[in-house]
Design a protein around this motif. Structure first.
Motif, short mmCIF file in Angstrom:
data_model
loop_
_atom_site.label_atom_id
_atom_site.label_comp_id
_atom_site.label_asym_id
_atom_site.label_seq_id
_atom_site.Cartn_x
_atom_site.Cartn_y
_atom_site.Cartn_z
N HIS A 60 0.81 -1.22 0.00
CA HIS A 60 0.00 0.00 0.00
C HIS A 60 0.84 1.27 0.00
N TYR A 61 2.15 1.14 -0.05
CA TYR A 61 3.06 2.27 0.13
C TYR A 61 2.79 3.41 -0.86
N ARG A 62 2.70 3.12 -2.16
CA ARG A 62 2.50 4.17 -3.16
C ARG A 62 1.16 4.86 -3.02
N GLU A 63 0.11 4.06 -2.84
CA GLU A 63 -1.22 4.69 -2.73
C GLU A 63 -1.34 5.50 -1.46
N VAL A 64 -0.69 5.07 -0.37
CA VAL A 64 -0.67 5.87 0.87
C VAL A 64 0.09 7.17 0.63
N ALA A 65 1.22 7.10 -0.07
CA ALA A 65 2.00 8.30 -0.38
C ALA A 65 1.16 9.30 -1.18
N MET A 66 0.44 8.82 -2.17
CA MET A 66 -0.41 9.72 -2.97
C MET A 66 -1.54 10.31 -2.15
N GLU A 67 -2.09 9.51 -1.25
CA GLU A 67 -3.16 10.02 -0.38
C GLU A 67 -2.63 11.07 0.60
N LEU A 68 -1.44 10.82 1.14
CA LEU A 68 -0.85 11.79 2.07
C LEU A 68 -0.60 13.13 1.40
N ARG A 69 -0.21 13.10 0.16
CA ARG A 69 0.03 14.35 -0.56
C ARG A 69 -1.27 14.99 -1.05
N GLY A 70 -2.18 14.19 -1.60
CA GLY A 70 -3.36 14.75 -2.26
C GLY A 70 -4.53 15.06 -1.36
N ASN A 71 -4.67 14.39 -0.22
CA ASN A 71 -5.81 14.60 0.67
C ASN A 71 -5.63 15.92 1.42
N CYS A 72 -6.58 16.84 1.29
CA CYS A 72 -6.46 18.17 1.91
C CYS A 72 -6.42 18.11 3.43
N SER A 73 -7.05 17.10 4.02
CA SER A 73 -7.04 17.00 5.49
C SER A 73 -5.69 16.51 6.01
N LEU A 74 -4.83 16.03 5.10
CA LEU A 74 -3.48 15.60 5.46
C LEU A 74 -2.46 16.58 4.89
N GLY A 75 -2.46 16.76 3.57
CA GLY A 75 -1.70 17.81 2.90
C GLY A 75 -0.20 17.78 3.05
N PHE A 76 0.42 16.61 2.93
CA PHE A 76 1.88 16.54 3.05
C PHE A 76 2.51 16.82 1.69
N GLU A 77 2.73 18.12 1.43
CA GLU A 77 3.24 18.56 0.14
C GLU A 77 4.72 18.29 -0.02
N GLN A 78 5.44 18.14 1.07
CA GLN A 78 6.89 18.12 0.99
C GLN A 78 7.50 16.90 1.69
N LEU A 79 8.38 16.23 0.97
CA LEU A 79 9.18 15.16 1.57
C LEU A 79 10.51 15.79 1.99
N MET A 80 10.77 15.77 3.29
CA MET A 80 11.97 16.40 3.83
C MET A 80 13.17 15.46 3.80
N ASP A 81 12.91 14.16 3.96
CA ASP A 81 14.01 13.20 4.03
C ASP A 81 13.47 11.80 3.78
N LEU A 82 14.32 10.96 3.21
CA LEU A 82 14.03 9.54 3.08
C LEU A 82 15.34 8.83 3.37
N ALA A 83 15.32 7.88 4.28
CA ALA A 83 16.54 7.18 4.67
C ALA A 83 16.29 5.69 4.73
N GLY A 84 17.30 4.93 4.36
CA GLY A 84 17.26 3.49 4.53
C GLY A 84 17.67 3.14 5.95
N VAL A 85 17.17 2.01 6.45
CA VAL A 85 17.52 1.54 7.79
C VAL A 85 17.70 0.02 7.72
N ASP A 86 18.75 -0.47 8.38
CA ASP A 86 19.01 -1.91 8.49
C ASP A 86 18.71 -2.32 9.93
N TYR A 87 17.67 -3.10 10.13
CA TYR A 87 17.24 -3.50 11.47
C TYR A 87 17.83 -4.84 11.92
N SER A 88 18.85 -5.34 11.23
CA SER A 88 19.34 -6.69 11.53
C SER A 88 19.91 -6.83 12.94
#
Length: 200
Positions: A38-66
């Motif tokens: 659901h990652y892509r559709e959630v991302a589009m909803e977060l940006r496009g839904n006015c009640s959420l309105g996340f217009e800007q991605l500030m950072d994206l980082a990889g994490v290794d939880y091993s």
């Protein structure tokens, strides 16, 4: 009275429904965990839904939880963690998504949702080996073209596998196996006879 973070959590639950595994929050921040399906559709909803309105991605980082939790963690190994900003609503969100396959971690790209994800996804690919499907130009960004491995993975050796040096006879840079000799470092202790007013 409802706080802004409680309003955000309620909007997330209403807008995203069962596509979100978990919504957790502290007084100043909210984190959501999303399935890779659901990652892509959630991302589009977060940006496009006015009640959420996340217009800007500030950072994206990889994490290794091993090695997370000193070996007590028993879940997927690689994740992408996004930090989002809504300028219109003045709130922030952390989104975490785990790659389903530890041997070949693949996640969808969100470059077409937030263009700032471009270099961040390349960095996570380079340093952690997370492949972002449908990325327009997925190639290394920090390590050199001949580099082997992903240096931010927990199982990557601190010394690396190869070292690079200039060879004056060949007049070029060459790669060779690491030649660092293991050594024991003994701290040097200097005693001062009158330190702190004490007599020796």
């Amino acid at each position: 009275m409802t706080s802004r973070m409680e309003t955000l959590a309620a909007n997330l639950t209403a807008g995203l429904g069962d596509r979100v595994f978990r919504v957790t929050g502290l007084p100043d921040e909210v984190t959501i965990l999303v399935d890779a399906v659901h990652y892509r559709e959630v991302a589009m909803e977060l940006r496009g839904n006015c009640s959420l309105g996340f217009e800007q991605l500030m950072d994206l980082a990889g994490v290794d939880y091993s090695t997370y939790g000193e070996g007590a963690y028993d879940g997927p190994r690689f994740a992408a963690v996004l930090h989002l900003l809504s300028i219109s609503n003045n709130w922030r969100l952390r989104l975490r998504v785990f790659a389903p396959d530890d041997d070949m971690p693949i996640l969808p790209s969100v470059v077409d949702v937030w263009s700032s994800a471009n270099w961040y996804e390349r960095e996570a690919f380079d340093l952690f080996g997370i492949v972002f499907a449908d990325h327009p130009d997925l190639r290394r960004i920090l390590t050199d073209y001949g580099f082997i491995g992903n240096p931010f993975r927990k199982d990557f050796p601190v010394t690396g596998y190869v070292e690079m040096r200039y060879d004056p006879q060949e007049r070029r840079v060459i790669y060779q196996p690491v030649t660092i000799e293991p050594r024991e470092i003994t701290p040097r202790i200097i005693g001062e006879p009158r330190y702190g007013g004490l007599k020796s």
